[in-house]
Write a protein that holds these residues in place. Structure first.
Motif, PDB file in Angstrom:
ATOM      1  N   ALA A  23       9.601  -7.342 -10.213  1.00  0.00           N
ATOM      2  CA  ALA A  23      10.783  -6.627  -9.735  1.00  0.00           C
ATOM      3  C   ALA A  23      11.575  -7.564  -8.839  1.00  0.00           C
ATOM      4  O   ALA A  23      11.003  -8.288  -8.020  1.00  0.00           O
ATOM      5  CB  ALA A  23      10.384  -5.370  -8.967  1.00  0.00           C
ATOM      6  N   LEU A  24      12.872  -7.550  -9.007  1.00  0.00           N
ATOM      7  CA  LEU A  24      13.749  -8.300  -8.116  1.00  0.00           C
ATOM      8  C   LEU A  24      14.148  -7.403  -6.951  1.00  0.00           C
ATOM      9  O   LEU A  24      14.394  -6.208  -7.125  1.00  0.00           O
ATOM     10  CB  LEU A  24      14.983  -8.785  -8.871  1.00  0.00           C
ATOM     11  N   ASP A  25      14.191  -7.988  -5.769  1.00  0.00           N
ATOM     12  CA  ASP A  25      14.401  -7.231  -4.540  1.00  0.00           C
ATOM     13  C   ASP A  25      15.628  -7.767  -3.820  1.00  0.00           C
ATOM     14  O   ASP A  25      15.538  -8.697  -3.021  1.00  0.00           O
ATOM     15  CB  ASP A  25      13.155  -7.351  -3.647  1.00  0.00           C
ATOM     16  N   PRO A  26      16.795  -7.188  -4.063  1.00  0.00           N
ATOM     17  CA  PRO A  26      18.009  -7.706  -3.432  1.00  0.00           C
ATOM     18  C   PRO A  26      18.071  -7.473  -1.933  1.00  0.00           C
ATOM     19  O   PRO A  26      18.931  -8.044  -1.260  1.00  0.00           O
ATOM     20  CB  PRO A  26      19.125  -6.943  -4.159  1.00  0.00           C
ATOM     21  N   VAL A  27      17.165  -6.664  -1.390  1.00  0.00           N
ATOM     22  CA  VAL A  27      17.176  -6.392   0.057  1.00  0.00           C
ATOM     23  C   VAL A  27      16.444  -7.482   0.832  1.00  0.00           C
ATOM     24  O   VAL A  27      16.827  -7.828   1.947  1.00  0.00           O
ATOM     25  CB  VAL A  27      16.557  -5.011   0.337  1.00  0.00           C
ATOM     26  N   SER A  28      15.391  -8.029   0.246  1.00  0.00           N
ATOM     27  CA  SER A  28      14.609  -9.061   0.929  1.00  0.00           C
ATOM     28  C   SER A  28      15.367 -10.377   0.981  1.00  0.00           C
ATOM     29  O   SER A  28      16.242 -10.648   0.147  1.00  0.00           O
ATOM     30  CB  SER A  28      13.270  -9.280   0.208  1.00  0.00           C
ATOM     31  N   ASN A  29      15.008 -11.208   1.950  1.00  0.00           N
ATOM     32  CA  ASN A  29      15.579 -12.551   2.004  1.00  0.00           C
ATOM     33  C   ASN A  29      15.200 -13.356   0.768  1.00  0.00           C
ATOM     34  O   ASN A  29      15.948 -14.221   0.320  1.00  0.00           O
ATOM     35  CB  ASN A  29      15.103 -13.282   3.262  1.00  0.00           C
ATOM     36  N   ASP A  30      14.027 -13.088   0.232  1.00  0.00           N
ATOM     37  CA  ASP A  30      13.554 -13.715  -0.994  1.00  0.00           C
ATOM     38  C   ASP A  30      13.577 -12.658  -2.094  1.00  0.00           C
ATOM     39  O   ASP A  30      12.815 -11.694  -2.068  1.00  0.00           O
ATOM     40  CB  ASP A  30      12.133 -14.252  -0.790  1.00  0.00           C
ATOM     41  N   MET A  31      14.447 -12.823  -3.077  1.00  0.00           N
ATOM     42  CA  MET A  31      14.601 -11.818  -4.120  1.00  0.00           C
ATOM     43  C   MET A  31      13.311 -11.595  -4.895  1.00  0.00           C
ATOM     44  O   MET A  31      13.092 -10.540  -5.486  1.00  0.00           O
ATOM     45  CB  MET A  31      15.724 -12.218  -5.067  1.00  0.00           C
TER      46      MET A  31
ATOM     47  N   ALA B  25      -0.173   9.324 -15.924  1.00  0.00           N
ATOM     48  CA  ALA B  25       1.041   9.903 -15.344  1.00  0.00           C
ATOM     49  C   ALA B  25       2.036   8.787 -15.079  1.00  0.00           C
ATOM     50  O   ALA B  25       1.666   7.682 -14.671  1.00  0.00           O
ATOM     51  CB  ALA B  25       0.725  10.653 -14.059  1.00  0.00           C
ATOM     52  N   LEU B  26       3.303   9.094 -15.307  1.00  0.00           N
ATOM     53  CA  LEU B  26       4.388   8.150 -15.059  1.00  0.00           C
ATOM     54  C   LEU B  26       5.385   8.806 -14.118  1.00  0.00           C
ATOM     55  O   LEU B  26       6.022   9.800 -14.475  1.00  0.00           O
ATOM     56  CB  LEU B  26       5.070   7.756 -16.369  1.00  0.00           C
ATOM     57  N   SER B  27       5.470   8.268 -12.909  1.00  0.00           N
ATOM     58  CA  SER B  27       6.357   8.829 -11.893  1.00  0.00           C
ATOM     59  C   SER B  27       6.989   7.693 -11.092  1.00  0.00           C
ATOM     60  O   SER B  27       6.633   7.445  -9.941  1.00  0.00           O
ATOM     61  CB  SER B  27       5.567   9.764 -10.957  1.00  0.00           C
ATOM     62  N   PRO B  28       7.935   6.969 -11.699  1.00  0.00           N
ATOM     63  CA  PRO B  28       8.525   5.821 -10.997  1.00  0.00           C
ATOM     64  C   PRO B  28       9.317   6.243  -9.771  1.00  0.00           C
ATOM     65  O   PRO B  28      10.063   7.221  -9.810  1.00  0.00           O
ATOM     66  CB  PRO B  28       9.424   5.193 -12.071  1.00  0.00           C
ATOM     67  N   HIS B  29       9.119   5.489  -8.704  1.00  0.00           N
ATOM     68  CA  HIS B  29       9.871   5.735  -7.470  1.00  0.00           C
ATOM     69  C   HIS B  29      11.126   4.868  -7.522  1.00  0.00           C
ATOM     70  O   HIS B  29      11.125   3.716  -7.094  1.00  0.00           O
ATOM     71  CB  HIS B  29       9.005   5.416  -6.260  1.00  0.00           C
ATOM     72  N   VAL B  30      12.180   5.466  -8.052  1.00  0.00           N
ATOM     73  CA  VAL B  30      13.390   4.687  -8.330  1.00  0.00           C
ATOM     74  C   VAL B  30      14.343   4.634  -7.142  1.00  0.00           C
ATOM     75  O   VAL B  30      15.289   3.839  -7.144  1.00  0.00           O
ATOM     76  CB  VAL B  30      14.123   5.247  -9.571  1.00  0.00           C
ATOM     77  N   GLY B  31      14.108   5.456  -6.146  1.00  0.00           N
ATOM     78  CA  GLY B  31      15.027   5.494  -5.013  1.00  0.00           C
ATOM     79  C   GLY B  31      14.687   4.483  -3.942  1.00  0.00           C
ATOM     80  O   GLY B  31      14.687   4.783  -2.749  1.00  0.00           O
ATOM     81  N   VAL B  32      14.389   3.253  -4.358  1.00  0.00           N
ATOM     82  CA  VAL B  32      13.937   2.231  -3.416  1.00  0.00           C
ATOM     83  C   VAL B  32      14.924   1.069  -3.306  1.00  0.00           C
ATOM     84  O   VAL B  32      14.613   0.041  -2.726  1.00  0.00           O
ATOM     85  CB  VAL B  32      12.543   1.699  -3.825  1.00  0.00           C
ATOM     86  N   GLY B  33      16.111   1.233  -3.903  1.00  0.00           N
ATOM     87  CA  GLY B  33      17.116   0.187  -3.801  1.00  0.00           C
ATOM     88  C   GLY B  33      16.891  -0.982  -4.730  1.00  0.00           C
ATOM     89  O   GLY B  33      17.484  -2.042  -4.536  1.00  0.00           O
ATOM     90  N   LEU B  34      16.038  -0.804  -5.738  1.00  0.00           N
ATOM     91  CA  LEU B  34      15.763  -1.873  -6.698  1.00  0.00           C
ATOM     92  C   LEU B  34      16.501  -1.582  -8.002  1.00  0.00           C
ATOM     93  O   LEU B  34      16.662  -0.423  -8.388  1.00  0.00           O
ATOM     94  CB  LEU B  34      14.267  -1.982  -6.979  1.00  0.00           C
ATOM     95  N   PRO B  35      16.908  -2.627  -8.716  1.00  0.00           N
ATOM     96  CA  PRO B  35      17.581  -2.411 -10.002  1.00  0.00           C
ATOM     97  C   PRO B  35      16.625  -2.088 -11.137  1.00  0.00           C
ATOM     98  O   PRO B  35      17.052  -1.709 -12.220  1.00  0.00           O
ATOM     99  CB  PRO B  35      18.278  -3.744 -10.253  1.00  0.00           C
ATOM    100  N   GLY B  36      15.338  -2.261 -10.888  1.00  0.00           N
ATOM    101  CA  GLY B  36      14.359  -1.981 -11.926  1.00  0.00           C
ATOM    102  C   GLY B  36      13.017  -2.571 -11.576  1.00  0.00           C
ATOM    103  O   GLY B  36      12.852  -3.257 -10.556  1.00  0.00           O
ATOM    104  N   ALA B  37      12.045  -2.283 -12.397  1.00  0.00           N
ATOM    105  CA  ALA B  37      10.700  -2.846 -12.244  1.00  0.00           C
ATOM    106  C   ALA B  37      10.027  -2.801 -13.595  1.00  0.00           C
ATOM    107  O   ALA B  37      10.340  -1.953 -14.439  1.00  0.00           O
ATOM    108  CB  ALA B  37       9.895  -2.066 -11.212  1.00  0.00           C
ATOM    109  N   GLN B  38       9.096  -3.699 -13.806  1.00  0.00           N
ATOM    110  CA  GLN B  38       8.305  -3.666 -15.019  1.00  0.00           C
ATOM    111  C   GLN B  38       6.921  -4.219 -14.734  1.00  0.00           C
ATOM    112  O   GLN B  38       6.701  -4.962 -13.781  1.00  0.00           O
ATOM    113  CB  GLN B  38       8.974  -4.456 -16.140  1.00  0.00           C
ATOM    114  N   GLY B  39       5.986  -3.840 -15.590  1.00  0.00           N
ATOM    115  CA  GLY B  39       4.615  -4.297 -15.423  1.00  0.00           C
ATOM    116  C   GLY B  39       3.666  -3.423 -16.197  1.00  0.00           C
ATOM    117  O   GLY B  39       4.075  -2.597 -17.024  1.00  0.00           O
TER     118      GLY B  39
END
Length: 651
Positions: free
Chosen positions: A195-203, A552-566
């Motif tokens: 996942a890319l993290d635009p909030v962190s200093n290191d994406m 179960a699949l319950s992604p926490h999408v309200g975290v300011g990330l554009p996406g995640a995979q794994g």
């Protein structure tokens, strides 16, 4: 390159390939895997030298020999990250009067020619372990560190000409990795996260911390005959040749120390192990070791494995039982469960508490319905009793006991995780109350002042996610684990056991560690909480029955990330998820691709704030509300949620 393009390219274009394999696919995430490419590693850099040292740089990546000239000259070698095992080198030029010694350290703060960091015993002078002396007189040719003096965890190796005024030329310095003895390719993971993290200093921070946790647990997976000796080696030495349990390999608490089975630590380390390598043999051996040492009269389990073999902890007794449930959930190893079942039921009888819920689940799988019902009923009754006794409504937290107002970090985190809260509002209040303990580096535990514990912090992290306070969870993750991974006091590849409120290494100085910052472990599996948390919450994928027959699949999408995979694997096969959300967040269209074994089935829980029109595999399923569960069969599915305005703003 625009940020949005980079984010969407990295997340979206990889989706099809990422979910098409039964094992973790290759991708950009591999760049952040800290495990070495070979089980024989060479120094990657020269940290420093003292005195006359010729051609020191040639020692890097085995380019050639170097020469120490004169007593007291030394070179400190940097392996680039946490390693552990046996050092070998080759003497190419010696004098009859010369002597060589080696010192090891995880932190660069303790690079010195006269002592290693401490692993045998904590001492306020920080020099208990001393150095490893090469036998004299030196002889030309290869030398390998004795197996008894194996060094389980270090980043820096200092080689010093400790006696004699001549010259010693040596080269071919290497470390034969001792951890993960049953695996040849340390980088061959069964799972991955990206996942890319635009909030962190290191994406790439979130991906890096996931892999740092995974590698930490690998360094804690050791041969069964490499435990720290107890009684401890005498001052000026260390020894790691004690027997740790009933089978090899086995999972222990830390690479450098204690090098023993601690079931509480496994509460974090084993989920990390599952989502990353799915290497559960060490867990089975550790749990078997604990059950083998049960008190046959009382049913009490030991607090730790041999050679420490400490007893008397109800908490760690319970963790063995919780660990049993985790192992069976991930592996479905019914033969093993049947083998330990008699001792397991004795241990549950000894201790009733959180363990009753998981015990009832195991009893169901053992077809013991009356026992399962009884344990479940007891767990329900205890929940109300717990709230009546310990909840402080004016504070919004649980107190430690009925004679105090101290509200501990651990108990409140567990209350949310173990479903002891009675409402969403109460869980939210606990999450908010826990944040009051934070400083810029994370939560300072009220029950252990001046201490930041990534172990309990890992459970707090899960508690914030579990209660739906996702932004708070990621804030905590960036504070505590961002510091651990970046600080130049540590190894920048594996995760610290703990640190003080101001970030120093004097963890637990006044509580058991004798004011010895050199004793702190820099590779402790109990600190790997973000690894399973990112998979289970941010990615949103969990299994709910043994081997993942249901999930179960319950992604926490309200975290300011554009996406995640794994994803991860079980004996049934591959479980993979990728989700994307446009940069405008809650008002955007959520796209999910999920792949699971055909023999499984699961549910999709509509994420918070994402009520709207549901589409599965191109077919509209009508309107759904946040929190609603949608049944899905095994296989591959494309899910799209087109949010309504009310769904985007509510839930």
């Amino acid at each position: 390159m625009e940020l949005n393009f980079l984010l969407r390219t990295s997340v979206i274009l990889l989706l099809s390939a990422a979910l098409a394999y039964a094992r973790a696919p290759a991708g950009p995430w591999d760049d952040f895997n800290y495990a070495p490419e070979s089980k024989t590693v060479h120094p990657k850099a020269i940290h420093s030298t003292f005195g006359e040292v010729r051609d020191a740089q040639r020692l890097v990546q085995n380019a050639g020999p170097a020469t120490l000239v004169g007593k007291g000259s030394w070179v400190a070698l940097d392996f680039g990250g946490e390693v552990g095992g046996l050092i070998s080198l080759s003497f190419e030029g010696i004098t009859n009067t010369s002597a060589i010694s080696l010192s090891f350290t995880e932190s660069p703060s303790f690079i010195r020619p006269t002592a290693s960091d401490d692993s045998s015993f904590p001492s306020a002078n920080t020099t208990y372990d001393g150095v490893l002396s090469v036998p004299v007189p030196l002889t030309l040719g290869a030398w390998t560190q004795p197996t008894a003096s194996l060094r389980g965890g270090f980043r820096f190796l200092t080689i010093v000409l400790s006696d004699g005024d001549g010259e010693v030329t040596f080269g071919n310095v290497s470390c034969a990795i001792s951890f993960m003895p049953h695996v040849e390719d340390l980088r061959e993971y069964a799972g991955y996260f990206y996942a890319l993290d635009p909030v962190s200093n290191d994406m790439n921070f979130l991906t890096k911390i996931w892999y740092a946790g995974a590698y930490t647990v690998q360094t804690n997976t050791v041969p069964v005959n490499t435990g720290r000796d107890v009684p401890f080696a005498p001052a000026g030495s260390w020894a790691n040749n004690a027997l740790l349990g009933v089978g090899s390999p086995i999972i222990v608490d830390g690479a450098k120390r204690d090098r023993a089975v601690w079931p509480g630590d496994m509460g974090i380390a084993v989920p990390t192990q599952f989502v990353s390598t799915n290497d559960l043999i060490p867990t089975r051996n550790a749990l078997s070791t604990m059950f083998a040492a049960i008190n046959p009269k009382t049913g009490a389990l030991p607090e730790s494995g041999p050679p420490l073999s400490q007893t008397g902890s109800d908490t760690y007794h319970a963790w063995t039982l919780v660990g049993t449930h985790n192992y069976f959930l991930y592996s479905g190893d019914i033969a093993w469960l049947q083998n330990v079942w008699a001792n397991y039921t004795k241990a549950v009888a000894f201790l009733e508490g959180k363990v009753l819920t998981t015990a009832a689940d195991l009893a169901t799988h053992m077809n013991n319905t009356p026992l399962a019902s009884a344990w479940a009923a007891n767990a329900t009754a205890l929940k109300q009793t717990f709230n009546d006794a310990f909840w402080l409504d004016d504070v919004g937290l649980y107190r430690d006991n009925q004679t105090t107002t101290l509200c501990p970090q651990d108990a409140n985190s567990f209350a949310v995780l173990f479903n002891l809260t009675t409402s969403q509002e109460q869980a939210d209040r606990v999450s908010e109350g826990l944040e009051q303990n934070w400083n810029e580096l994370g939560p300072v535990a009220p029950e252990l002042p001046d201490t930041i514990s990534p172990f309990i912090g890992g459970f707090e992290l899960q508690a914030h996610f579990e209660s739906g306070n996702d932004a708070r969870a990621l804030d905590l993750l960036r504070r505590t684990w961002g510091y651990m991974l970046s600080t130049n006091l540590s190894v920048q590849s594996t995760l610290l056991e703990g640190f003080t409120a101001n970030g120093s290494l004097s963890y637990r100085s006044y509580r058991g560690y004798n004011y010895d910052p050199a004793y702190t472990s820099h590779s402790h599996g109990w600190s790997s909480g973000p690894t399973p948390a990112l998979t289970f919450y941010v990615l949103g994928l969990t299994i709910t029955a043994p081997q993942g027959t249901t999930w179960a699949l319950s992604p926490h999408v309200g975290v300011g990330l554009p996406g995640a995979q794994g994803g991860f694997e079980t004996p049934l096969g591959w479980y993979g998820v990728a989700w994307t959300l446009p940069p405008n967040g809650a008002l955007g269209v959520l796209t999910i691709r999920v792949t699971t074994p055909s023999a499984s089935s699961g549910v999709l829980k509509v994420p918070r704030g994402m009520g709207g029109t549901l589409e599965v595999d191109g077919v509209s399923k009508g309107q759904v509300e946040a929190g609603e569960e949608i049944a899905l069969k095994g296989g591959s599915h494309n899910v799209v949620i087109w949010p309504s305005i009310s769904g985007a703003l509510g839930g």
